[in-house]
Design a protein around this motif. Structure first.
Motif, PDB file in Angstrom:
ATOM      1  N   GLU A 165      10.391  -7.094   0.050  1.00 48.53           N
ATOM      2  CA  GLU A 165      11.577  -6.472   0.646  1.00 48.53           C
ATOM      3  C   GLU A 165      12.218  -5.461  -0.307  1.00 48.53           C
ATOM      4  OE1 GLU A 165      12.119  -6.772   3.686  1.00 48.53           O
ATOM      5  OE2 GLU A 165      10.831  -8.498   4.082  1.00 48.53           O
ATOM      6  N   LEU A 166      12.172  -5.738  -1.588  1.00 43.54           N
ATOM      7  CA  LEU A 166      12.719  -4.766  -2.541  1.00 43.54           C
ATOM      8  C   LEU A 166      11.863  -3.506  -2.600  1.00 43.54           C
ATOM      9  CD1 LEU A 166      14.095  -6.939  -5.489  1.00 43.54           C
ATOM     10  CD2 LEU A 166      15.378  -5.501  -3.923  1.00 43.54           C
ATOM     11  N   PHE A 167      10.550  -3.648  -2.503  1.00 40.57           N
ATOM     12  CA  PHE A 167       9.705  -2.450  -2.414  1.00 40.57           C
ATOM     13  C   PHE A 167      10.080  -1.619  -1.193  1.00 40.57           C
ATOM     14  CE2 PHE A 167       6.338  -4.432  -5.230  1.00 40.57           C
ATOM     15  CZ  PHE A 167       6.405  -3.436  -6.200  1.00 40.57           C
ATOM     16  N   LEU A 168      10.356  -2.276  -0.074  1.00 39.99           N
ATOM     17  CA  LEU A 168      10.739  -1.559   1.140  1.00 39.99           C
ATOM     18  C   LEU A 168      12.033  -0.781   0.918  1.00 39.99           C
ATOM     19  CD1 LEU A 168       9.687  -1.324   4.101  1.00 39.99           C
ATOM     20  CD2 LEU A 168      11.448  -3.001   4.700  1.00 39.99           C
ATOM     21  N   ARG A 169      12.995  -1.407   0.267  1.00 43.04           N
ATOM     22  CA  ARG A 169      14.271  -0.732   0.004  1.00 43.04           C
ATOM     23  C   ARG A 169      14.115   0.384  -1.021  1.00 43.04           C
ATOM     24  NH1 ARG A 169      14.853  -5.152   2.360  1.00 43.04           N
ATOM     25  NH2 ARG A 169      16.745  -5.875   3.401  1.00 43.04           N
ATOM     26  N   GLN A 170      13.256   0.181  -1.988  1.00 44.99           N
ATOM     27  CA  GLN A 170      13.016   1.248  -2.968  1.00 44.99           C
ATOM     28  C   GLN A 170      12.377   2.464  -2.306  1.00 44.99           C
ATOM     29  OE1 GLN A 170      10.694  -0.949  -5.789  1.00 44.99           O
ATOM     30  NE2 GLN A 170      12.468  -2.073  -6.565  1.00 44.99           N
ATOM     31  N   LEU A 171      11.478   2.235  -1.356  1.00 48.94           N
ATOM     32  CA  LEU A 171      10.883   3.352  -0.626  1.00 48.94           C
ATOM     33  C   LEU A 171      11.954   4.135   0.130  1.00 48.94           C
ATOM     34  CD1 LEU A 171       7.678   1.562   0.698  1.00 48.94           C
ATOM     35  CD2 LEU A 171       7.687   3.623  -0.731  1.00 48.94           C
ATOM     36  N   ALA A 209       0.840  -1.205   0.000  1.00 43.39           N
ATOM     37  CA  ALA A 209       0.000   0.000   0.000  1.00 43.39           C
ATOM     38  C   ALA A 209       0.869   1.246   0.000  1.00 43.39           C
ATOM     39  CB  ALA A 209      -0.925   0.003   1.221  1.00 43.39           C
ATOM     40  N   ALA A 210       1.930   1.262   0.814  1.00 41.30           N
ATOM     41  CA  ALA A 210       2.850   2.402   0.820  1.00 41.30           C
ATOM     42  C   ALA A 210       3.508   2.566  -0.539  1.00 41.30           C
ATOM     43  CB  ALA A 210       3.895   2.222   1.918  1.00 41.30           C
ATOM     44  N   ALA A 211       3.881   1.444  -1.147  1.00 37.88           N
ATOM     45  CA  ALA A 211       4.499   1.512  -2.478  1.00 37.88           C
ATOM     46  C   ALA A 211       3.529   2.068  -3.508  1.00 37.88           C
ATOM     47  CB  ALA A 211       4.993   0.131  -2.892  1.00 37.88           C
ATOM     48  N   MET A 212       2.277   1.605  -3.478  1.00 35.58           N
ATOM     49  CA  MET A 212       1.277   2.113  -4.419  1.00 35.58           C
ATOM     50  C   MET A 212       1.093   3.617  -4.267  1.00 35.58           C
ATOM     51  SD  MET A 212      -0.067  -0.240  -6.457  1.00 35.58           S
ATOM     52  CE  MET A 212      -1.435   0.762  -7.014  1.00 35.58           C
ATOM     53  N   ALA A 213       1.089   4.096  -3.037  1.00 33.22           N
ATOM     54  CA  ALA A 213       0.830   5.503  -2.777  1.00 33.22           C
ATOM     55  C   ALA A 213       2.044   6.392  -3.040  1.00 33.22           C
ATOM     56  CB  ALA A 213       0.367   5.689  -1.332  1.00 33.22           C
ATOM     57  N   LEU A 214       3.250   5.857  -2.875  1.00 29.32           N
ATOM     58  CA  LEU A 214       4.435   6.722  -2.822  1.00 29.32           C
ATOM     59  C   LEU A 214       5.468   6.479  -3.911  1.00 29.32           C
ATOM     60  CD1 LEU A 214       5.011   6.601   1.045  1.00 29.32           C
ATOM     61  CD2 LEU A 214       3.890   8.410  -0.263  1.00 29.32           C
ATOM     62  N   VAL A 255      15.046  -3.802 -19.752  1.00 31.35           N
ATOM     63  CA  VAL A 255      14.016  -2.942 -19.178  1.00 31.35           C
ATOM     64  C   VAL A 255      12.996  -3.825 -18.473  1.00 31.35           C
ATOM     65  CG1 VAL A 255      12.244  -1.214 -19.634  1.00 31.35           C
ATOM     66  CG2 VAL A 255      14.361  -1.230 -20.988  1.00 31.35           C
ATOM     67  N   GLY A 256      12.896  -3.665 -17.168  1.00 26.97           N
ATOM     68  CA  GLY A 256      11.984  -4.477 -16.372  1.00 26.97           C
ATOM     69  C   GLY A 256      10.535  -4.061 -16.563  1.00 26.97           C
ATOM     70  N   PRO A 257       9.613  -4.817 -15.975  1.00 27.77           N
ATOM     71  CA  PRO A 257       8.186  -4.508 -16.104  1.00 27.77           C
ATOM     72  C   PRO A 257       7.804  -3.288 -15.276  1.00 27.77           C
ATOM     73  CG  PRO A 257       8.488  -6.312 -14.577  1.00 27.77           C
ATOM     74  CD  PRO A 257       9.842  -6.010 -15.146  1.00 27.77           C
ATOM     75  N   LEU A 258       6.591  -2.828 -15.432  1.00 30.70           N
ATOM     76  CA  LEU A 258       6.081  -1.743 -14.610  1.00 30.70           C
ATOM     77  C   LEU A 258       6.107  -2.151 -13.145  1.00 30.70           C
ATOM     78  CD1 LEU A 258       2.920  -0.704 -16.682  1.00 30.70           C
ATOM     79  CD2 LEU A 258       5.071   0.551 -16.540  1.00 30.70           C
ATOM     80  N   LEU A 259       6.433  -1.205 -12.286  1.00 32.86           N
ATOM     81  CA  LEU A 259       6.429  -1.501 -10.861  1.00 32.86           C
ATOM     82  C   LEU A 259       5.057  -1.984 -10.398  1.00 32.86           C
ATOM     83  CD1 LEU A 259       8.549   1.380  -9.263  1.00 32.86           C
ATOM     84  CD2 LEU A 259       9.213  -1.000  -9.660  1.00 32.86           C
ATOM     85  N   ARG A 260       3.997  -1.437 -10.974  1.00 34.65           N
ATOM     86  CA  ARG A 260       2.655  -1.839 -10.566  1.00 34.65           C
ATOM     87  C   ARG A 260       2.403  -3.319 -10.830  1.00 34.65           C
ATOM     88  NH1 ARG A 260      -1.444   0.984 -11.518  1.00 34.65           N
ATOM     89  NH2 ARG A 260      -0.427   2.953 -12.002  1.00 34.65           N
ATOM     90  N   ASP A 261       3.008  -3.864 -11.886  1.00 39.27           N
ATOM     91  CA  ASP A 261       2.818  -5.281 -12.169  1.00 39.27           C
ATOM     92  C   ASP A 261       3.453  -6.151 -11.090  1.00 39.27           C
ATOM     93  OD1 ASP A 261       1.332  -4.913 -14.474  1.00 39.27           O
ATOM     94  OD2 ASP A 261       3.092  -4.890 -15.782  1.00 39.27           O
ATOM     95  N   ASP A 262       4.507  -5.639 -10.466  1.00 38.77           N
ATOM     96  CA  ASP A 262       5.130  -6.419  -9.400  1.00 38.77           C
ATOM     97  C   ASP A 262       4.334  -6.350  -8.102  1.00 38.77           C
ATOM     98  OD1 ASP A 262       7.213  -8.178  -8.621  1.00 38.77           O
ATOM     99  OD2 ASP A 262       8.080  -6.571  -7.411  1.00 38.77           O
ATOM    100  N   ILE A 263       3.508  -5.320  -7.932  1.00 44.44           N
ATOM    101  CA  ILE A 263       2.587  -5.290  -6.792  1.00 44.44           C
ATOM    102  C   ILE A 263       1.679  -6.516  -6.852  1.00 44.44           C
ATOM    103  CG2 ILE A 263       0.603  -4.096  -5.793  1.00 44.44           C
ATOM    104  CD1 ILE A 263       3.076  -2.617  -5.105  1.00 44.44           C
ATOM    105  N   THR A 264       1.150  -6.803  -8.038  1.00 51.67           N
ATOM    106  CA  THR A 264       0.265  -7.953  -8.206  1.00 51.67           C
ATOM    107  C   THR A 264       0.994  -9.257  -7.898  1.00 51.67           C
ATOM    108  OG1 THR A 264      -0.992  -6.760  -9.898  1.00 51.67           O
ATOM    109  CG2 THR A 264      -1.239  -9.165  -9.835  1.00 51.67           C
TER     110      THR A 264
END
Length: 533
Positions: free
Chosen positions: A378-384, A84-89, A357-366
């Motif tokens: 964990e990678l989303f956490l580090r990206q934040l 959720a934090a990743a989606m928002a930020l 070129v990797g996929p959209l970040l949103r696709d990795d949320i799914t």
């Protein structure tokens, strides 16, 4: 520290028992929802566990609760808060680019006098996984994946760029994020397995490989081993033997920390099914470099050097202090641009030869939520942490998540404490009411519908494909699962018989080991919620 893993494979066990018709659980449908929850959680098989339940309407109005303000280990329900934090930020429409960079002098005629660097920027899907997410129906298995397909594509591009000889090393560079491989309180027992694999900026094949052990052809012969990918990075010391058909099959797999030797002991019966296990890659940056070196050499490129890894140093005096340090206002870090393209220049001896070129970040949320991928969360956490503080540590990422949950969502700061982004840490704590508050908030946001769609769907896909298989719950439960030792969670949305959608969070800790009675009770609670008018 020495790692010892014991795996017992039970074959041909005959149980002599009279066939019995399973007894249907009692029904409490005529009682109010809160009383139904109390009755279900008071049944003999689950009464000794610690239960927490929060049920609300979409606007957050409470419907029923049990211990909803008490703290629980959330297991993978922690991924709800991270994603959720990743989606928002985070910029969900961005792509991450993994690059191959020539570092040194290029003399023409195909010779690079220097190192070839494989630079990672935290792409979680640098693997054979199909993206966007593809459903795998219950009772079926996903097709085989070529986990090194992007390594092969990069090698093709390097060859096409005219490189025929490299007078230097192949370097796996994961230095963008600090060398913070394992979050706080990740169990050492989990480290050899795929779900406990290390976290780094150059993740390859989910930092995991498949080990398959097959019985030998004759009694007394050694079993054979197949690894996928078939990269000679790990070696096997086979001490196990093949035994008679119908005999005992029991394997003991050992790997010392820091060692590339896997030792296998025990017996495997002739004709028995192969033992298959997804194991972690403990040195992913160097593994990726070895994969690229092998791919280049297979294409006729001469490499005179070896494979190595480039890391950045990491130290942390106190995770709790760093992750809870107050933030007045979130501002984007100038360093975030490095995630999108590695800086190079023609006059400083660097040149990009190839990129993926990797996929959209949103696709990795799914993918993260559907199949509960720990390393992706964990990678989303580090990206934040990297986007907002210029540091891709788990502590700085948790600091961003804390700001989002308390300042934006309005969750009480004492209702949670996260030490990682996936829920594998035994230190993670959260209340059920924090989960339902987050779910209610998300329902009001522009990204909320996509986020909900990223959840497993009952009877359809992800970690819920085998649960809620029949009407009225099939296709009407959208929830994140969580399982960690004796902790279990299920939080999300359910379509009710009345036509309304309710929010729920069910968490159970300290349930009886090696049983699924708590999960069955949990699913009955969901059914009771769905029947609410």
């Amino acid at each position: 520290m020495f790692r010892k893993l014991s795996v017992a494979i039970a074959l041909g066990i005959a149980l002599c028992a009279h066939a019995q018709t399973p007894t249907a659980p009692p029904s409490y449908a005529d009682l109010p929802l809160a009383e139904q929850i109390t009755r279900i959680t008071s049944e003999p098989g689950v009464v000794r566990a610690h239960w927490g339940v929060s049920v609300t309407r979409l606007d957050g109005t409470p419907v029923a609760a049990m211990n909803d303000g008490q703290l629980f280990q959330p297991a993978s329900n922690a991924k709800l808060f991270t994603t959720a934090a990743a989606m928002a930020l985070l910029p969900m429409d961005d792509h991450l680019k993994t690059q191959v960079i020539a570092s040194g002098n290029y003399y023409g005629k195909g010779t690079l006098d220097g190192n070839l660097v494989l630079k990672g920027v935290g792409d979680a899907n640098f693997s054979g996984r199909p993206v966007p997410f593809v459903r795998v129906p219950a009772g079926t298995t996903a097709p085989h994946r070529d986990e090194l397909r992007y390594i092969d594509e990069l090698a093709d591009k390097v060859k096409a760029a005219g490189i025929t000889q490299i007078k230097g090393d192949i370097v796996g560079d994961d230095s963008l994020f600090p060398n913070d491989l394992y979050p706080a309180d990740w169990s050492i027992d989990d480290s050899p397995w795929y779900y406990g694999a290390p976290i780094n900026a150059l993740m390859i094949a989910d930092n995991a490989f498949n080990l398959k052990v097959l019985p030998g052809a004759a009694i007394g012969s050694k079993p054979t081993v197949v690894m996928d990918p078939a990269l000679p990075f790990y070696t096997v010391d086979m001490q196990a033997t093949t035994t008679t058909k119908g005999g005992e099959s029991a394997l003991d797999i050992q790997r010392s920390m820091g060692s590339r030797v896997i030792r296998i002991y025990g017996t495997l019966a002739i004709g028995s099914a192969p033992y298959s296990q997804d194991m972690s890659i403990a040195e992913p940056a160097e593994y990726a470099a070895a994969a690229l070196k092998a791919a280049l050499e297979a294409r006729g490129v001469l490499v005179s050097g070896t494979t190595t890894a480039k890391h950045s140093s990491f130290y942390e005096t106190s995770f709790t202090r760093h992750s809870t340090e107050p933030v007045n206002n979130l501002t984007l870090s100038p360093r975030r641009k490095v995630l999108l393209a590695a800086p190079t220049c023609s006059d400083c001896g660097t040149r990009v030869l190839a990129e993926h070129v990797g996929p959209l970040l949103r696709d990795d949320i799914t993918i993260t939520n559907k199949t509960s991928e720990n390393q992706h969360a964990e990678l989303f956490l580090r990206q934040l942490g990297f986007y907002y503080f210029g540091s891709g540590t788990s502590a700085q990422g948790a600091r961003v998540v804390r700001y989002f949950l308390t300042k934006t969502v309005g969750i009480d700061g004492d209702d949670f404490l996260f030490f990682d982004g996936s829920g594998l840490s035994g230190h993670d704590l959260v209340t059920p009411r924090a989960a339902t508050k987050l779910l209610a908030y998300a329902a009001t946001q522009p990204w909320g519908a996509f986020w909900k769609d990223s959840f497993p769907v009952g009877g359809e896909d992800g970690t819920l494909r085998a649960r809620f298989p029949a009407a009225p719950l099939k296709d009407h439960v959208f929830a994140k699962t969580g399982t960690l030792s004796e902790a279990r969670g299920l939080s999300g949305y359910v379509d009710c018989a009345s036509g309304q959608t309710l929010i729920f969070s069910i968490m159970v800790n300290a349930h009886t080991p090696r049983t699924s009675d708590d999960q069955k009770a949990m699913d009955r609670i969901v059914a009771a919620i769905a029947a609410t008018n």
